[in-house]
Design an enzyme around this catalytic site. Structure first.
Site, short mmCIF file in Angstrom:
data_model
loop_
_atom_site.label_atom_id
_atom_site.label_comp_id
_atom_site.label_asym_id
_atom_site.label_seq_id
_atom_site.Cartn_x
_atom_site.Cartn_y
_atom_site.Cartn_z
N ALA A 1 64.63 -22.22 -62.76
CA ALA A 1 64.06 -23.10 -63.79
C ALA A 1 62.96 -23.98 -63.22
O ALA A 1 61.99 -24.31 -63.90
CB ALA A 1 65.16 -23.96 -64.40
N ILE B 1 60.86 -23.24 -61.00
CA ILE B 1 59.67 -22.46 -60.64
C ILE B 1 59.10 -21.78 -61.87
O ILE B 1 59.73 -20.87 -62.41
CB ILE B 1 60.02 -21.40 -59.58
CG1 ILE B 1 60.60 -22.06 -58.33
CG2 ILE B 1 58.80 -20.57 -59.22
CD1 ILE B 1 61.27 -21.11 -57.39
N ASP C 1 16.94 -22.97 -55.89
CA ASP C 1 15.69 -22.44 -55.35
C ASP C 1 14.61 -22.60 -56.41
O ASP C 1 14.90 -22.55 -57.60
CB ASP C 1 15.90 -20.95 -55.01
CG ASP C 1 14.65 -20.31 -54.46
OD1 ASP C 1 14.01 -20.91 -53.59
OD2 ASP C 1 14.30 -19.21 -54.93
N ASN D 1 62.91 -19.19 -70.11
CA ASN D 1 61.69 -19.07 -69.30
C ASN D 1 60.86 -17.87 -69.72
O ASN D 1 59.63 -17.91 -69.71
CB ASN D 1 62.06 -18.93 -67.81
CG ASN D 1 62.43 -20.27 -67.20
OD1 ASN D 1 62.40 -21.29 -67.86
ND2 ASN D 1 62.79 -20.25 -65.91
#
Length: 861
Positions: free
Chosen positions: A278, A280, A324, A699
Site C-alpha cells: 500500500a 508503494i 544560437d 490499488n
C-alpha cells in the site's frame, strides 16, 4: 598555433615540402603512427546496456520489491501486473532513448570522402581517411575540407564555416602569417575539417587530422559531457528512496506491534507486507512514462520531436534559453534591408520599383553569383540578385543588353571587383566593393540620374550613412561606375568614378521571433544569444528582437578568456549577448548559467553547437537546416526550425509537470489513507479492517486509470504561461503538498474506519475504493470548484470513475468475486449510504474553496 607559422616553419615542423609534399613511403608510415583521419566513437551501447540503464532507477527497485511481496502473498496475478508495468516502462524508455548516442556517427559522416594530395611531387586522389599530418592538400570550390589545413597558397578562396564557428558569412581565407593567440574564428589562414569550399582554390599543409582537428575536439567534448538527470528524475528518485524507507519502517513497526499484542504472527506478517504494498504506488512509474509518452505525441502536432522522454517535463522549469543566432533567431540568408542613393538612406521596403536604376543595374551586372533552383555564389551577391528581382529587374536581359567584356576579380587587398560592359558603341565599368575603398576613388556622385562633382559635404554625408549602417550591424557594399571607358588598365578603370550608392544587408531575424521572446519574458524566461558573429552584428540583431538594449549586455569570447571565474559569475546575470565564441565558450556559458541555479535550454543547428546542446539541461536542435550532429546531441528537435515553437513546447512541458504532480499527490494521499487505516486499527487493537487482497484490489483500480486520467488532464494555457519557471530545487510536495497528502490521507482513513465500525470489512473495502475515485475528480484542479470544471475536457476521467465504480460493485455483487474477496452482497440502500460517505473527500474539496479558507490556503502556498 599554426596560424603564426611561416611556410619554412611548417616544412620543418612536419618534415614535408611545400612544392612536392610527402613521399608515399613517409605517408604510409605516418598513417600507421597517427592512425586514420577519422573521428573516434565512444563505446557503443548494446540493447542489454540500454535495458540495464532503464532498470537502474529507485522506482523500478520499488516495483521489484512489490512484485516479491505479491509473490509471498501468492497473489500471482498482481505479480504479473507489476512485471508488465516494469516491461512497459523499460521498453518505452529504450525506444525513446535508443538513438540518443548517435552524435559521433553523424560527425563521422560529415568528414570528406576523398582528398587531393601531392605525394612524390604528383597529385593523387585518395580516401580522406588516409590523409596524414604534413600532407600537401589541394582544395577547389565545392570540395569538403578533409582535415585542418594551414593554407600556403590562396586564390579567392572562401569557406562556409557557419556549422563550425557560427559565422554566418562565408569566410575569405588568406595565406598570410597571423599573430599567435587570436581566437579560432580569426584563423583566416586555416581551413577546418568538414567545412565547405565556396569559391576559389587553395593549397596547404595538413596540421591536424582526426580527433586532433577542431572538429575532433568538439567530438571529444561531446563524449566527455556527462549525462545529467532531469529535475523530475531527481524528484522521483528522492521519492522512491523515501517510500522505500517508509515501507520498511511500517512493516517492522506494524509487525512488532502485532507481536506485542500477541496477535497471530503469520497473519501480522501478511498484514505488514500488504501495508508495504500500500505504501508503494506501483502504478506511478507507468503513469509517469505514459503521461510523458502522450505528451510527446501531442508535441509532434506543434512541430516538436522529443528524443528523450524526461525532456518534456524539463521544458516546464527552463529559466533561460541560450540560442544560437544564425539559422535559429535569423533566417541564415543575407538580405538587403537598406539602400543609400541620391543623398538619401531608405529601407528597401520604401524603395519604389525601378528607382535608382543605375545602382540596381550595376549591382546585378557586377556580380558573379547565380539564382535558380540551386543558388550558387557568395551570399552577399545573392542578396543583391534577390533585391534586383524584388525591384522588377530581369538580370538575364540586362546581361544580354550589356554584355561583359572585361573583369577585375575581387581581391582581399583591393577590396573591390570591377566589370566592364558594352553599351552600344561605348563601354561602362561598374566597381563594387567596400565603401571606404571606393569613396577614395570617386570624383563624382550620382544625384537624380546625373553625375555631379562630389563635395566634401557629400563625401562626409556618405561616410556618416555608411557608419550608421555598420552600427546597425549591416554589411555595406558600395557601387561606383564610369562611362565611355577606353583604357582598360586598372588605374584607368578605377579612377575618377561616379559614386552610385550603397546597399546595407544583414541576415534578418525571423518574423515571429520578437513576439515569442516577449511572451517568454512574461513567463519569466530569459533569452541569451550565443553566436560566432561579430559583436556589433550580434547586438544589432539582439536589439531588433528584444534580447538586449546596450553594449554592456554583450561580451566576446576573447573577453571571457581574460575574465576571472568570480567576475564571470557576477557579471553573468546581466549578459545577454555572447559574440565571437568557440564551442568551448558555449559549453562554459551554459555551465555557468546552470551553476547559477538556472535550468538551461540551448538551441542550435551546427556542429559547433553539439557540445553545448549536450551540456544544457535540454538541448534543442533545428530539424530542417540543422546538422545531424546537432540533432543527435539534442533532447528535442524543432521540425519547422521556428524559435516560436519553443514557446508552445514549453507550455506543453509545464502542463505535463502539473499533471504528473496531480497524479503523484493523488496516489500518495490515497495510499497514505490505506496505511493510516490499517495502522490505527492495529494500534487500537481492532480487527484488521482490510485483507491483503482488498488492499491490492483498491490499488489496482485507483493506481491505474484515475491516476492516468489526471496525467492527461487539460490545463489553461494562459494560466500556465503567466507563471514564472518552477524553481529547479522545488520538490514535488512544494506549496503545501505534504499537508495536502496527509490531510486527504487521514480523511480517507477516517471515513474508512467509520464505515468499518458501522458494517465491517465489506463497508471499509467499498468506501476505501470509491472514496479515492471521488478524490480523483477533485484533484483535477485544487483551486477550482467541481461545479466550475468542464468535465467534458477530460472524458478519460469520467470513464475511469465509472469503470472503477463498476469494478468495485463487481467484487460485492458477483458471487464468484464475493467468494474470492470474502465480501458480502450489499442492498441498494447500503450502496446509497456508502456512496454518500465515499463522496466526503469531494465535499471537503468544495468546503476548502470557500472564500475565507481558500485565501488562507493561497497565503500558505
Amino acid at each position: 598555433m599554426y596560424e603564426s607559422f611561416t611556410t619554412p616553419q611548417l616544412e620543418e615542423t612536419f618534415h614535408t615540402h611545400s612544392s612536392t609534399g610527402l613521399s608515399s613511403t613517409e605517408a604510409d608510415e605516418r598513417l600507421r603512427q597517427s592512425g586514420e583521419n577519422i573521428l573516434k566513437k565512444g563505446k557503443d551501447q548494446t540493447i542489454l546496456d540500454m535495458i540495464m540503464e532503464q532498470l537502474n532507477d529507485p522506482m523500478i527497485f520499488i516495483l521489484f520489491m512489490a512484485a516479491a511481496i505479491s509473490m509471498l502473498l501468492r497473489q500471482f496475478s498482481d505479480t504479473a501486473i507489476i512485471f508488465v508495468v516494469i516491461a512497459l516502462n523499460t521498453t518505452v524508455g529504450v525506444i525513446q532513448e535508443g538513438r540518443a548516442k548517435k552524435a559521433m556517427d553523424a560527425l563521422k559522416k560529415m568528414t570528406a570522402p576523398s582528398a587531393v594530395v601531392k605525394r612524390d611531387g604528383i597529385y593523387k586522389k585518395i580516401p580522406a581517411s588516409f590523409v596524414v599530418p604534413g600532407d600537401l592538400v589541394k582544395i577547389e570550390a565545392g570540395d569538403q575540407v578533409p582535415a585542418d589545413i594551414r593554407l600556403i597558397k590562396v586564390q579567392g578562396f572562401h569557406t562556409n564555416e557557419s556549422a563550425l564557428t557560427g559565422e554566418s558569412m562565408p569566410v575569405q581565407k588568406t595565406d598570410t602569417v597571423l599573430s599567435q593567440g587570436i581566437p579560432m574564428a580569426e584563423w583566416k589562414n586555416i581551413a577546418f575539417m568538414s567545412t565547405e569550399a565556396m569559391k576559389g582554390s587553395a593549397e596547404g599543409i595538413v596540421v591536424a587530422t582526426g580527433m586532433e582537428t577542431e572538429l575532433g575536439k568538439i567530438a571529444g567534448m561531446i563524449n566527455d559531457t556527462p549525462t545529467e538527470l532531469t529535475p523530475l528524475q531527481k524528484r522521483l528518485g528522492d521519492l522512491g528512496k523515501i517510500l522505500s524507507i517508509v515501507a520498511v519502517v511500517l512493516c517492522a513497526a506494524l509487525f512488532l506491534l502485532g507481536v506485542v499484542q500477541h496477535r497471530n504472527i503469520l497473519q501480522m506478517l501478511l498484514v505488514a507486507i500488504s501495508l508495504a504494498v500500500a505504501a508503494i504506488p506501483e502504478g506511478l512509474p507507468a503513469v509517469v512514462t505514459i503521461v510523458l509518452a502522450l505528451g510527446v505525441a501531442r508535441m509532434v502536432k506543434v512541430n516538436t520531436i522529443i528524443r528523450k522522454l524526461p525532456a518534456v517535463e524539463t521544458l516546464g522549469s527552463v529559466g533561460i534559453i541560450c540560442s544560437d543566432k544564425t539559422g535559429t533567431l535569423t533566417e541564415n540568408k543575407m538580405k538587403v534591408v537598406e539602400i543609400y542613393g541620391d543623398d538619401r538612406k531608405l529601407p528597401l521596403s520604401q524603395v519604389r520599383r525601378r528607382e535608382f536604376p543605375r545602382l540596381m543595374e550595376g549591382f546585378l551586372l557586377c556580380n558573379n553569383s547565380m539564382l535558380g533552383k540551386q543558388e550558387i555564389g557568395d551570399s552577399t551577391e545573392l542578396a543583391l540578385l534577390h533585391m534586383g528581382e524584388e525591384m522588377g529587374y530581369n538580370r538575364e536581359k540586362l546581361k544580354e543588353q550589356y554584355p561583359r567584356t572585361y573583369e577585375i576579380p575581387f581581391d582581399s587587398e583591393r577590396k573591390y571587383m570591377a566589370t566592364v560592359h558594352r553599351d552600344g558603341s561605348n563601354e561602362t565599368v561598374y566597381v563594387k566593393g567596400a565603401c571606404d575603398y571606393l569613396l577614395e576613388r570617386c570624383a563624382f556622385v550620382a544625384v537624380r540620374g546625373k553625375a555631379v562633382p562630389m563635395t566634401e559635404v557629400q563625401r562626409m554625408k556618405i561616410r556618416m550613412a555608411m557608419e550608421g549602417m555598420a552600427q546597425d550591424g549591416l554589411r555595406v557594399l558600395a557601387l561606383a561606375y564610369k562611362e565611355h571607358v577606353k583604357d582598360k588598365s586598372e588605374s584607368a578603370l578605377t579612377g575618377s568614378l561616379v559614386f552610385a550608392g550603397m546597399a546595407g544587408m544583414m541576415d534578418p531575424p525571423r518574423k515571429e521571433v520578437t513576439q515569442s521572446i516577449r511572451t517568454l519574458k512574461k513567463a519569466g524566461v530569459q533569452v541569451a544569444m550565443i553566436t560566432g558573429d561579430y559583436k556589433d552584428t550580434a547586438l544589432a540583431v539582439a536589439k531588433k528582437i528584444g534580447i538586449a538594449d546596450s553594449m554592456d549586455q554583450c561580451v566576446t569570447g576573447a573577453e571571457l578568456d581574460n575574465m576571472s571565474e568570480e567576475r564571470f559569475a557576477k557579471k553573468m546575470k546581466d549578459l545577454r549577448v555572447f559574440a565571437r565564441v568557440t564551442p568551448a565558450h558555449k559549453v562554459k556559458i551554459v555551465s555557468r548559467f546552470r551553476k547559477n541555479g538556472q535550468i538551461v535550454a540551448m538551441t542550435g543547428d551546427g556542429v559547433n553547437d553539439a557540445p553545448s546542446l549536450q551540456a544544457a539541461d535540454i538541448g534543442i536542435a533545428m530539424g530542417r537546416n540543422g546538422t545531424d550532429v546537432a540533432k543527435n546531441a539534442a533532447d528535442m528537435v524543432l521540425t519547422d526550425d521556428n524559435f516560436s515553437t519553443i514557446e508552445k513546447a514549453m507550455e506543453e512541458g509545464r502542463g505535463i509537470y502539473v499533471n504528473i504532480k496531480k497524479s503523484i499527490l493523488f496516489l500518495l494521499s490515497s495510499n497514505f489513507g490505506e496505511i493510516i487505516t490499517m495502522f490505527v486499527a492495529v494500534l487500537l487493537s481492532l480487527e484488521t479492517p482490510l485483507k491483503a487482497s482488498h488492499i491490492l484490489w483498491v490499488n489496482l483500480i485507483t493506481d491505474s486509470l484515475p491516476a492516468l486520467a489526471l496525467g492527461v488532464d487539460k490545463n489553461d494555457p494562459a494560466s500556465l504561461m503567466r507563471k514564472k519557471p518552477r524553481d529547479p530545487n522545488e520538490g514535488l510536495f512544494a506549496h503545501g503538498g505534504w499537508l495536502f497528502t496527509v490531510f486527504y490521507g487521514m480523511l480517507i482513513s477516517a471515513i474508512t474506519l467509520y464505515a468499518f465500525h458501522r458494517g465491517g470489512q465489506t463497508y471499509a473495502f467499498t468506501v476505501l475504493g470509491v472514496s479515492q475515485l471521488f478524490h480523483a475528480i477533485g484533484m483535477r484542479d485544487r483551486d477550482k470548484s467541481v461545479l466550475r470544471m468542464n468535465h467534458l475536457d477530460n472524458p478519460f476521467m469520467i470513464l475511469a470513475f465509472f469503470l472503477g465504480l463498476a469494478l468495485q460493485v463487481m467484487v460485492t455483487e458477483v458471487p464468484y468475486f464475493v467468494q474470492a474477496f470474502q465480501t458480502v452482497q450489499l442492498s441498494f440502500g447500503e450502496w446509497q449510504w456508502l456512496l454518500g460517505i465515499s463522496a466526503i473527500p469531494l465535499l471537503m474539496h468544495e468546503i476548502l474553496l470557500l472564500p475565507g479558507l481558500i485565501s488562507g490556503r493561497r497565503k500558505r502556498q
